[in-house]
Scaffold this motif. Sequence first.
Motif, PDB file in Angstrom:
ATOM      1  N   GLY A  77      12.354   0.487  16.215  1.00  0.00           N
ATOM      2  CA  GLY A  77      12.823  -0.115  14.970  1.00  0.00           C
ATOM      3  C   GLY A  77      12.067   0.404  13.758  1.00  0.00           C
ATOM      4  O   GLY A  77      11.227   1.278  13.852  1.00  0.00           O
ATOM      5  N   GLU A  78      12.401  -0.164  12.631  1.00  0.00           N
ATOM      6  CA  GLU A  78      11.769   0.215  11.378  1.00  0.00           C
ATOM      7  C   GLU A  78      10.451  -0.531  11.198  1.00  0.00           C
ATOM      8  O   GLU A  78      10.373  -1.728  11.486  1.00  0.00           O
ATOM      9  CB  GLU A  78      12.697  -0.106  10.198  1.00  0.00           C
ATOM     10  CG  GLU A  78      13.933   0.759  10.140  1.00  0.00           C
ATOM     11  CD  GLU A  78      13.614   2.224   9.924  1.00  0.00           C
ATOM     12  OE1 GLU A  78      12.762   2.533   9.052  1.00  0.00           O
ATOM     13  OE2 GLU A  78      14.195   3.058  10.619  1.00  0.00           O
ATOM     14  N   PRO A  79       9.410   0.130  10.698  1.00  0.00           N
ATOM     15  CA  PRO A  79       8.129  -0.550  10.488  1.00  0.00           C
ATOM     16  C   PRO A  79       8.205  -1.564   9.352  1.00  0.00           C
ATOM     17  O   PRO A  79       8.968  -1.398   8.402  1.00  0.00           O
ATOM     18  CB  PRO A  79       7.164   0.585  10.141  1.00  0.00           C
ATOM     19  CG  PRO A  79       8.017   1.732   9.744  1.00  0.00           C
ATOM     20  CD  PRO A  79       9.362   1.541  10.367  1.00  0.00           C
ATOM     21  N   LYS A  80       7.427  -2.641   9.497  1.00  0.00           N
ATOM     22  CA  LYS A  80       7.322  -3.680   8.482  1.00  0.00           C
ATOM     23  C   LYS A  80       5.839  -3.859   8.181  1.00  0.00           C
ATOM     24  O   LYS A  80       5.003  -3.647   9.051  1.00  0.00           O
ATOM     25  CB  LYS A  80       7.891  -4.996   9.011  1.00  0.00           C
ATOM     26  CG  LYS A  80       9.305  -4.910   9.537  1.00  0.00           C
ATOM     27  CD  LYS A  80       9.671  -6.185  10.252  1.00  0.00           C
ATOM     28  CE  LYS A  80      10.982  -6.049  10.982  1.00  0.00           C
ATOM     29  NZ  LYS A  80      11.298  -7.243  11.754  1.00  0.00           N
ATOM     30  N   SER A  81       5.514  -4.284   6.960  1.00  0.00           N
ATOM     31  CA  SER A  81       4.101  -4.457   6.635  1.00  0.00           C
ATOM     32  C   SER A  81       3.905  -5.572   5.609  1.00  0.00           C
ATOM     33  O   SER A  81       4.839  -5.985   4.934  1.00  0.00           O
ATOM     34  CB  SER A  81       3.504  -3.156   6.111  1.00  0.00           C
ATOM     35  OG  SER A  81       4.093  -2.808   4.875  1.00  0.00           O
ATOM     36  N   GLN A  82       2.673  -6.042   5.561  1.00  0.00           N
ATOM     37  CA  GLN A  82       2.273  -7.006   4.544  1.00  0.00           C
ATOM     38  C   GLN A  82       0.942  -6.532   3.974  1.00  0.00           C
ATOM     39  O   GLN A  82       0.170  -5.848   4.649  1.00  0.00           O
ATOM     40  CB  GLN A  82       2.133  -8.408   5.122  1.00  0.00           C
ATOM     41  CG  GLN A  82       0.911  -8.622   5.991  1.00  0.00           C
ATOM     42  CD  GLN A  82       0.781 -10.056   6.469  1.00  0.00           C
ATOM     43  OE1 GLN A  82       1.618 -10.886   6.208  1.00  0.00           O
ATOM     44  NE2 GLN A  82      -0.277 -10.327   7.182  1.00  0.00           N
ATOM     45  N   HIS A  83       0.692  -6.888   2.729  1.00  0.00           N
ATOM     46  CA  HIS A  83      -0.528  -6.451   2.061  1.00  0.00           C
ATOM     47  C   HIS A  83      -0.971  -7.560   1.112  1.00  0.00           C
ATOM     48  O   HIS A  83      -0.193  -8.005   0.277  1.00  0.00           O
ATOM     49  CB  HIS A  83      -0.248  -5.168   1.288  1.00  0.00           C
ATOM     50  CG  HIS A  83      -1.473  -4.474   0.805  1.00  0.00           C
ATOM     51  ND1 HIS A  83      -1.628  -3.123   0.888  1.00  0.00           N
ATOM     52  CD2 HIS A  83      -2.607  -4.925   0.241  1.00  0.00           C
ATOM     53  CE1 HIS A  83      -2.806  -2.778   0.381  1.00  0.00           C
ATOM     54  NE2 HIS A  83      -3.405  -3.865  -0.023  1.00  0.00           N
ATOM     55  N   GLN A 100       2.891  -7.968  -2.292  1.00  0.00           N
ATOM     56  CA  GLN A 100       3.410  -7.321  -1.089  1.00  0.00           C
ATOM     57  C   GLN A 100       3.135  -8.147   0.159  1.00  0.00           C
ATOM     58  O   GLN A 100       3.150  -7.628   1.265  1.00  0.00           O
ATOM     59  CB  GLN A 100       2.780  -5.940  -0.935  1.00  0.00           C
ATOM     60  CG  GLN A 100       3.122  -5.016  -2.077  1.00  0.00           C
ATOM     61  CD  GLN A 100       2.417  -3.675  -1.931  1.00  0.00           C
ATOM     62  OE1 GLN A 100       1.962  -3.301  -0.858  1.00  0.00           O
ATOM     63  NE2 GLN A 100       2.324  -2.948  -3.022  1.00  0.00           N
ATOM     64  N   PHE A 101       2.899  -9.448  -0.019  1.00  0.00           N
ATOM     65  CA  PHE A 101       2.595 -10.304   1.127  1.00  0.00           C
ATOM     66  C   PHE A 101       3.849 -10.999   1.624  1.00  0.00           C
ATOM     67  O   PHE A 101       4.609 -11.573   0.850  1.00  0.00           O
ATOM     68  CB  PHE A 101       1.545 -11.356   0.756  1.00  0.00           C
ATOM     69  CG  PHE A 101       1.249 -12.296   1.891  1.00  0.00           C
ATOM     70  CD1 PHE A 101       0.445 -11.892   2.935  1.00  0.00           C
ATOM     71  CD2 PHE A 101       1.804 -13.560   1.931  1.00  0.00           C
ATOM     72  CE1 PHE A 101       0.189 -12.732   4.005  1.00  0.00           C
ATOM     73  CE2 PHE A 101       1.557 -14.410   2.994  1.00  0.00           C
ATOM     74  CZ  PHE A 101       0.748 -14.000   4.035  1.00  0.00           C
ATOM     75  N   ARG A 102       4.065 -10.908   2.923  1.00  0.00           N
ATOM     76  CA  ARG A 102       5.098 -11.669   3.610  1.00  0.00           C
ATOM     77  C   ARG A 102       4.433 -12.338   4.796  1.00  0.00           C
ATOM     78  O   ARG A 102       3.496 -11.815   5.373  1.00  0.00           O
ATOM     79  CB  ARG A 102       6.229 -10.754   4.096  1.00  0.00           C
ATOM     80  CG  ARG A 102       7.056 -10.213   2.946  1.00  0.00           C
ATOM     81  CD  ARG A 102       8.246  -9.455   3.458  1.00  0.00           C
ATOM     82  NE  ARG A 102       7.780  -8.194   4.046  1.00  0.00           N
ATOM     83  CZ  ARG A 102       8.527  -7.429   4.822  1.00  0.00           C
ATOM     84  NH1 ARG A 102       9.733  -7.776   5.131  1.00  0.00           N
ATOM     85  NH2 ARG A 102       8.065  -6.299   5.298  1.00  0.00           N
TER      86      ARG A 102
END
Length: 144
Positions: A77-83, A100-102
């Motif tokens: 799948g596609e990468p996901k990220s939080q920052h 950029q936080f989830r």
Amino acid sequence: MRSLLIMILPALLLASGCSVYKIDIQQGNTLEAEQVEELQTGMSREQVAYLLGTPLIQDPFHANRWDYVYSFKPGGGEPKSQHLTLHFDNGTLSKIDRDQFRDYKELYSPTNEGLPDTASQSSGGGNTGPAPPRTPPGGGLPTP
């Protein structure tokens, strides 16, 4: 040439019927929204570290900045990220950058592609535990 074809052909036939399982890859700090909501400006570095843990990235050139980064790439799948970036002044939290936080729970959804569906398989009789030990005829000790 013919012997090379004979050697390669079975490998190609075997490989065409197999699928490759790709694992989920998680890296970084897993932060949940409840933890981040407890952050308040004015907290000390120790309080922040107690609440969130130590940051993944501690930049030696920006000692007053902590970056909490998490990335999740589901297999195939596609990468996901939080920052989440925190800024400190004189040892106290002065700015919280949540742009950029989830929530970790939104990002993390492991895949089961390529794995057998064990939930739909029947075990016969509804017993999902291990089989009871067997007792040999004439008594004696049970065998596994």
